[in-house]
Write a protein that holds these residues in place. Sequence first.
Motif, mmCIF file in Angstrom:
data_model
loop_
_atom_site.group_PDB
_atom_site.id
_atom_site.type_symbol
_atom_site.label_atom_id
_atom_site.label_comp_id
_atom_site.label_asym_id
_atom_site.label_seq_id
_atom_site.Cartn_x
_atom_site.Cartn_y
_atom_site.Cartn_z
ATOM 1 N N LYS A 1 30.717 38.245 41.302
ATOM 2 C CA LYS A 1 31.826 38.245 42.214
ATOM 3 C C LYS A 1 30.904 38.035 43.324
ATOM 4 O O LYS A 1 29.816 38.901 43.773
ATOM 5 N N GLY B 1 32.683 41.511 46.724
ATOM 6 C CA GLY B 1 31.423 40.984 46.115
ATOM 7 C C GLY B 1 30.202 41.014 46.616
ATOM 8 O O GLY B 1 30.006 41.803 47.491
ATOM 9 N N VAL C 1 39.806 38.421 38.666
ATOM 10 C CA VAL C 1 38.640 39.188 39.234
ATOM 11 C C VAL C 1 37.883 39.595 38.134
ATOM 12 O O VAL C 1 36.850 39.597 38.029
#
Length: 172
Positions: free
Chosen positions: A147, A103, A141
Amino acid sequence: MTRVTTLCKKDVAILKKWEKKLVYKLKLIVVGKIKEEYYRKKVAEFSKIIEKKINFQIIELEDESIPKKASDSIMSQVKEKEGNRILEHIDNQDYVVALCIDGKTTTKEGMKNIFQNVTNQSIECVDFVIGGSLGLSDRVVRRANYKLSFSKMTFPHQLMRVMLLEQIMDSI
């Protein structure tokens, strides 16, 4: 005739507090329990401070047991089971921040901006998600709006929870 309403200092303080409120609800969705007492104490301390500022909830989900020499297929199944449990606690309109090693890293100001951007979009709930020891499933995700990574290094999930709560506490 124009009507003039005067506000007392108490009313002004209430309005200013309401104006500054970023989001209305915050959830921390995590896989696994904290075993170490010192981490539990810090989580409780930070949670108490956060709860004074916002409706806050920690959702601890059971982690799947992983056989010692698990195949990639078994590990994938474990992540999917944990991911399905996570997704059960995320509403369609929630803004989801998934902690992922790949991320984006950010600063304290960046964390504040995340909350401000969510508020500007009139989103009422932010969900921070920390996966189990194998990480997050692909579905979780993909569901994430953002993220977040604290580092390219891997940290114990219990420590990560404490680190995240401290950043949230300072950002709201």
